[in-house]
Design a protein around this motif. Structure first.
Motif, PDB file in Angstrom:
ATOM      1  N   LEU A  23       0.699  -1.478   0.477  1.00  0.00           N
ATOM      2  CA  LEU A  23       0.041   0.103  -0.270  1.00  0.00           C
ATOM      3  C   LEU A  23       1.060   0.654  -0.109  1.00  0.00           C
ATOM      4  CD1 LEU A  23      -2.041  -1.173   2.451  1.00  0.00           C
ATOM      5  CD2 LEU A  23      -2.974  -0.733   0.167  1.00  0.00           C
ATOM      6  N   GLU A  24       1.940   1.290   0.634  1.00  0.00           N
ATOM      7  CA  GLU A  24       2.979   2.109   0.471  1.00  0.00           C
ATOM      8  C   GLU A  24       3.604   2.892  -0.650  1.00  0.00           C
ATOM      9  OE1 GLU A  24       7.245   3.483   2.456  1.00  0.00           O
ATOM     10  OE2 GLU A  24       5.612   2.389   3.758  1.00  0.00           O
ATOM     11  N   GLY A  25       3.767   1.984  -1.472  1.00  0.00           N
ATOM     12  CA  GLY A  25       4.617   2.270  -2.580  1.00  0.00           C
ATOM     13  C   GLY A  25       3.823   2.283  -3.350  1.00  0.00           C
ATOM     14  N   ILE A  26       2.171   1.901  -3.732  1.00  0.00           N
ATOM     15  CA  ILE A  26       1.277   1.979  -4.445  1.00  0.00           C
ATOM     16  C   ILE A  26       0.779   3.775  -3.918  1.00  0.00           C
ATOM     17  CG2 ILE A  26      -1.291   1.652  -5.324  1.00  0.00           C
ATOM     18  CD1 ILE A  26      -0.974  -1.436  -4.359  1.00  0.00           C
ATOM     19  N   ASP A  27       0.382   3.622  -2.916  1.00  0.00           N
ATOM     20  CA  ASP A  27      -0.275   5.287  -2.729  1.00  0.00           C
ATOM     21  C   ASP A  27       0.849   6.055  -3.774  1.00  0.00           C
ATOM     22  OD1 ASP A  27      -1.930   4.093  -1.925  1.00  0.00           O
ATOM     23  OD2 ASP A  27      -1.900   4.624   0.544  1.00  0.00           O
ATOM     24  N   THR A  28       2.314   5.734  -3.097  1.00  0.00           N
ATOM     25  CA  THR A  28       3.164   7.120  -3.303  1.00  0.00           C
ATOM     26  C   THR A  28       3.032   7.534  -4.761  1.00  0.00           C
ATOM     27  OG1 THR A  28       4.876   5.863  -1.426  1.00  0.00           O
ATOM     28  CG2 THR A  28       6.132   7.210  -3.382  1.00  0.00           C
ATOM     29  N   SER A  29       3.257   5.726  -6.051  1.00  0.00           N
ATOM     30  CA  SER A  29       3.051   6.240  -7.282  1.00  0.00           C
ATOM     31  C   SER A  29       1.338   7.210  -7.494  1.00  0.00           C
ATOM     32  CB  SER A  29       3.251   4.576  -7.772  1.00  0.00           C
ATOM     33  OG  SER A  29       4.488   4.262  -7.431  1.00  0.00           O
ATOM     34  N   ILE A  30       0.825   6.712  -6.800  1.00  0.00           N
ATOM     35  CA  ILE A  30      -0.933   7.047  -7.479  1.00  0.00           C
ATOM     36  C   ILE A  30      -1.338   8.552  -6.616  1.00  0.00           C
ATOM     37  CG2 ILE A  30      -3.246   6.316  -7.430  1.00  0.00           C
ATOM     38  CD1 ILE A  30      -2.250   3.341  -7.922  1.00  0.00           C
ATOM     39  N   ASP A  31      -0.806   8.448  -5.124  1.00  0.00           N
ATOM     40  CA  ASP A  31      -0.998   9.766  -4.745  1.00  0.00           C
ATOM     41  C   ASP A  31      -0.958  10.818  -5.615  1.00  0.00           C
ATOM     42  OD1 ASP A  31      -2.313   8.351  -2.825  1.00  0.00           O
ATOM     43  OD2 ASP A  31      -1.726   9.057  -0.747  1.00  0.00           O
ATOM     44  N   PRO A  32      -0.088  11.561  -6.312  1.00  0.00           N
ATOM     45  CA  PRO A  32       0.260  12.911  -7.051  1.00  0.00           C
ATOM     46  C   PRO A  32      -0.827  12.358  -7.909  1.00  0.00           C
ATOM     47  CG  PRO A  32       2.470  11.370  -6.607  1.00  0.00           C
ATOM     48  CD  PRO A  32       1.391  10.402  -6.139  1.00  0.00           C
ATOM     49  N   ASN A  35      -5.824  15.646  -6.969  1.00  0.00           N
ATOM     50  CA  ASN A  35      -5.066  17.098  -6.075  1.00  0.00           C
ATOM     51  C   ASN A  35      -5.289  16.712  -4.989  1.00  0.00           C
ATOM     52  OD1 ASN A  35      -4.870  18.467  -8.698  1.00  0.00           O
ATOM     53  ND2 ASN A  35      -6.527  19.324  -8.759  1.00  0.00           N
ATOM     54  N   ASP A  36      -5.982  16.054  -4.690  1.00  0.00           N
ATOM     55  CA  ASP A  36      -6.737  15.909  -3.234  1.00  0.00           C
ATOM     56  C   ASP A  36      -6.673  14.161  -2.742  1.00  0.00           C
ATOM     57  OD1 ASP A  36      -7.047  15.067  -0.348  1.00  0.00           O
ATOM     58  OD2 ASP A  36      -9.349  16.835  -0.575  1.00  0.00           O
ATOM     59  N   PRO A  37      -6.096  13.842  -1.927  1.00  0.00           N
ATOM     60  CA  PRO A  37      -5.646  11.860  -2.369  1.00  0.00           C
ATOM     61  C   PRO A  37      -6.747  11.484  -1.643  1.00  0.00           C
ATOM     62  CG  PRO A  37      -3.814  12.769  -1.654  1.00  0.00           C
ATOM     63  CD  PRO A  37      -4.095  13.920  -1.997  1.00  0.00           C
TER      64      PRO A  37
END
Length: 86
Positions: A23-32, A35-37
């Motif tokens: 999840l950490e890796g996925i979120d790091t890639s997708i959140d950007p 505009n608002d994760p």
């Protein structure tokens, strides 16, 4: 075929990563991409472009291979047992 973030999470965990690591890796890639994760849809409803899905999965595959190589090298030197099992 469109795949979801939940599909990606399953594939990454099948490589031996914990849910938290994945999840950490996925979120790091997708959140950007947002505009608002906090506006991200639920994982089963978040469809990823194929190239993004493959890029994220490829990064985890490379890390899994690197980890496997490192563990094998440590086992060969007799360090693995002491560090990880001892």
């Amino acid at each position: 075929m469109k795949r979801t973030t939940a599909d990606l999470l399953d594939e990454i965990m099948n490589l031996g990563f914990s849910q938290d690591e994945a999840l950490e890796g996925i979120d790091t890639s997708i959140d950007p991409l947002y505009n608002d994760p906090s506006d991200r849809p639920m994982m089963k409803e978040e469809f990823l472009p194929e190239d993004l899905y493959i890029n994220i999965l490829s990064g985890f595959r490379a890390e899994a291979q690197e980890n496997e190589f490192f563990e094998e090298e440590l086992k060969g030197k007799g360090v693995y047992k002491e560090v990880y099992l001892g």
